[in-house]
Design an enzyme around this catalytic site. Structure first.
Site, PDB file in Angstrom:
ATOM      1  N   GLY A 178     -36.561  47.982 -77.428  1.00  0.00           N
ATOM      2  CA  GLY A 178     -37.052  47.092 -78.472  1.00  0.00           C
ATOM      3  C   GLY A 178     -38.510  46.785 -78.188  1.00  0.00           C
ATOM      4  O   GLY A 178     -39.426  47.267 -78.847  1.00  0.00           O
ATOM      5  N   GLU A 188     -32.474  52.626 -75.832  1.00  0.00           N
ATOM      6  CA  GLU A 188     -32.573  51.687 -76.946  1.00  0.00           C
ATOM      7  C   GLU A 188     -33.657  50.640 -76.700  1.00  0.00           C
ATOM      8  O   GLU A 188     -33.359  49.469 -76.505  1.00  0.00           O
ATOM      9  CB  GLU A 188     -31.212  51.049 -77.226  1.00  0.00           C
ATOM     10  CG  GLU A 188     -30.512  50.598 -75.975  1.00  0.00           C
ATOM     11  CD  GLU A 188     -29.037  50.295 -76.199  1.00  0.00           C
ATOM     12  OE1 GLU A 188     -28.386  51.018 -76.958  1.00  0.00           O
ATOM     13  OE2 GLU A 188     -28.570  49.325 -75.595  1.00  0.00           O
ATOM     14  N   CYS A 234     -44.011  17.949 -82.244  1.00  0.00           N
ATOM     15  CA  CYS A 234     -43.907  16.669 -81.561  1.00  0.00           C
ATOM     16  C   CYS A 234     -43.071  16.760 -80.299  1.00  0.00           C
ATOM     17  O   CYS A 234     -42.122  15.994 -80.095  1.00  0.00           O
ATOM     18  CB  CYS A 234     -43.366  15.621 -82.519  1.00  0.00           C
ATOM     19  SG  CYS A 234     -44.530  15.383 -83.861  1.00  0.00           S
ATOM     20  N   GLU A 235     -43.370  17.743 -79.495  1.00  0.00           N
ATOM     21  CA  GLU A 235     -42.800  17.925 -78.162  1.00  0.00           C
ATOM     22  C   GLU A 235     -43.836  18.752 -77.439  1.00  0.00           C
ATOM     23  O   GLU A 235     -44.694  19.344 -78.073  1.00  0.00           O
ATOM     24  CB  GLU A 235     -41.512  18.763 -78.222  1.00  0.00           C
ATOM     25  CG  GLU A 235     -40.291  17.993 -78.582  1.00  0.00           C
ATOM     26  CD  GLU A 235     -39.062  18.883 -78.624  1.00  0.00           C
ATOM     27  OE1 GLU A 235     -38.785  19.549 -77.613  1.00  0.00           O
ATOM     28  OE2 GLU A 235     -38.416  18.911 -79.666  1.00  0.00           O
TER      29      GLU A 235
HETATM   30  C1  LIG Z   1     -31.935  43.521 -76.397  1.00  0.00           C
HETATM   31  C2  LIG Z   1     -31.303  44.799 -76.154  1.00  0.00           C
HETATM   32  C3  LIG Z   1     -32.086  45.952 -76.027  1.00  0.00           C
HETATM   33  C4  LIG Z   1     -33.589  45.954 -76.078  1.00  0.00           C
HETATM   34  O1  LIG Z   1     -34.203  45.395 -74.959  1.00  0.00           O
HETATM   35  P1  LIG Z   1     -35.800  45.443 -74.817  1.00  0.00           P
HETATM   36  O2  LIG Z   1     -36.073  44.717 -73.562  1.00  0.00           O
HETATM   37  O3  LIG Z   1     -36.392  44.768 -76.006  1.00  0.00           O
HETATM   38  O4  LIG Z   1     -36.219  46.855 -74.782  1.00  0.00           O
HETATM   39  C5  LIG Z   1     -31.415  47.138 -75.840  1.00  0.00           C
HETATM   40  N1  LIG Z   1     -30.069  47.194 -75.784  1.00  0.00           N
HETATM   41  C6  LIG Z   1     -29.292  46.105 -75.903  1.00  0.00           C
HETATM   42  C7  LIG Z   1     -27.817  46.242 -75.844  1.00  0.00           C
HETATM   43  C8  LIG Z   1     -29.880  44.866 -76.083  1.00  0.00           C
HETATM   44  O5  LIG Z   1     -29.099  43.786 -76.187  1.00  0.00           O
END
Ligand SMILES: *Cc1c(COP(=O)(O)O)cnc(C)c1O
Length: 401
Positions: free
Chosen positions: A261, A259, A328-329
């Protein structure tokens, strides 16, 4: 994407703006599936939280991926984008039993990482197959904010609690159809990852009705020149071999799931911002852009080193700048960074702006969140309008004094 195209997009859509290159997402997806091409049943579930723009989700669905979600709203966005419920997995942490039940009703694969919730869910819905998120307690690399595999982590069910886990499954008579881990650490040493996988296999062996094993994510992408990254091809080779051996002993060809991202969308993204002012102090030259951590917080939150290119003057002489925002930080994007000479009005491009960038944007300082543009088939498509004043006031309820 070339710099002229990016500059043109900044001109056409204004700044700041996020731009995503669909072709790069596709290349990454194909690279991952190619590395695991010997696996009979492979499933790549895109981790929606990295970037949930509906057009991006639709494109990733079109590539053939599934979806990994962490909230019922992400599930709803996924369904809206056209993902089939059975191609969505839901991996929440710390959400209510009620939300999990509502997601299960949608036909989405549930992944549970808490024994108390597992027992309650299994007692009420013994017929709904559930995946279990295991914490193998393997920790290597990465940022401590996002490392979720350590012993005191709030994520996953500890491998040391396997006996209790088995007891709950037996008592509720529920079906466990998947075993999952996501350590949150960067996979840099493939052998460390394989070690974690062995722990997962040890747990998996104890369940008779598995359909898949999900190895989560942790694929590291390069953030700067010569940066280290996960060797996907080596991982593919080593894990495939181990997985096939496991399946042979288990007596069934299971699905191998990931999975990712960041791996799919990080490098596809560019954040374009304009330089409002140059400010020279006794020791530093500041380039102040029309943005801040309200739009891009990774450098401040995680210390992410995102490359910055002056696309208005790519051939210019290099000088040292501190790139800062208008909040403003203290909102330093880069300290003492070598960048081609910057003049007020130039557009800077931040690389690796596809994952966890727009998603963490806020309205702090009452600024609008940026527009998003998808570069697809050599054409720029606006996929989210820049906010306007009404977006700041929309949900406010005015009272009289
Ligand atoms: C955030 C997350 C991902 C993705 O992680 P990446 O580092 O973006 O690949 C996969 N599985 C779960 C359960 C997550 O919380």
């Amino acid at each position: 994407m070339n710099q002229d195209t990016l500059l043109q997009i900044a001109k056409d859509y204004g700044s700041p703006v996020y731009v995503y290159d669909a072709h790069k997402m596709e290349t990454q997806y194909k690279r991952l599936t190619a590395a695991f091409s010997k696996v009979k049943h492979l499933k790549v579930n895109y981790a929606a939280k990295a970037l949930t723009n509906i057009s991006v989700l639709k494109f990733i669905n079109h590539l053939g991926a599934g979806l990994d979600t962490v909230s019922i709203q992400e599930v709803q966005l996924g369904l809206l984008a056209g993902f089939q419920a059975e191609n969505i997995i839901y991996t929440p942490n710390g959400v209510s039993l009620e939300e999990i039940e509502n997601v299960a009703k949608l036909g989405v694969q549930i992944n549970i990482d808490n024994l108390s919730i597992l027992e309650q869910f299994g007692t009420k819905h013994p017929k709904v197959p559930v995946c279990i998120r295991i914490n193998p307690h393997i920790m290597a690399g990465g940022n401590t904010n996002i490392s979720v595999g350590h012993i005191d982590s709030k994520f996953g069910i500890s491998i040391h609690q396997t006996p209790l886990l088995l007891r709950i499954v037996e008592n509720t008579n529920m079906t466990i159809n998947g075993i999952h881990m996501h350590t949150g650490s960067d996979i840099l040493d493939i052998d460390v990852f394989i070690q974690a996988s062995e722990i997962l296999f040890d747990v998996a062996r104890q369940f008779d009705n598995l359909e898949f094993i999900d190895f989560g994510s942790g694929f590291k992408v390069p953030y700067k020149e010569n940066d280290i990254e996960t060797n996907i091809e080596e991982l593919g080779e080593k894990l495939t071999e181990r997985f096939q051996t496991f399946c042979k002993n288990y007596g069934k060809d299971l699905t191998l799931a990931f999975e990712p991202g960041k791996f799919l969308v990080s490098e596809s993204g560019y954040f374009l911002a304009k330089v409002n002012a140059i400010k020279q102090t006794t020791s530093t030259v500041f380039a102040q852009i029309d943005s801040g951590f309200n739009h891009l917080i990774r450098p401040m939150l995680y210390g992410a080193q995102q490359d910055i290119v002056n696309i208005s003057n790519p051939e210019g002489k290099q000088r040292f700048y501190s790139v800062v925002g208008y909040i403003c930080e203290t909102d330093t994007f880069a300290n003492n960074r070598r960048i081609n000479e910057i003049t007020e009005g130039d557009v800077l491009a931040f690389k690796n702006a596809g994952a966890y960038c727009f998603m963490m944007a806020s309205n702090y300082n009452s600024r609008y969140r940026p527009a998003e543009v998808l570069w697809y088939n050599e054409t720029a498509h606006l996929i989210r309008k820049r906010e306007v004043f009404e977006d700041l006031t929309r949900n406010q309820v005015l009272i009289e004094f």
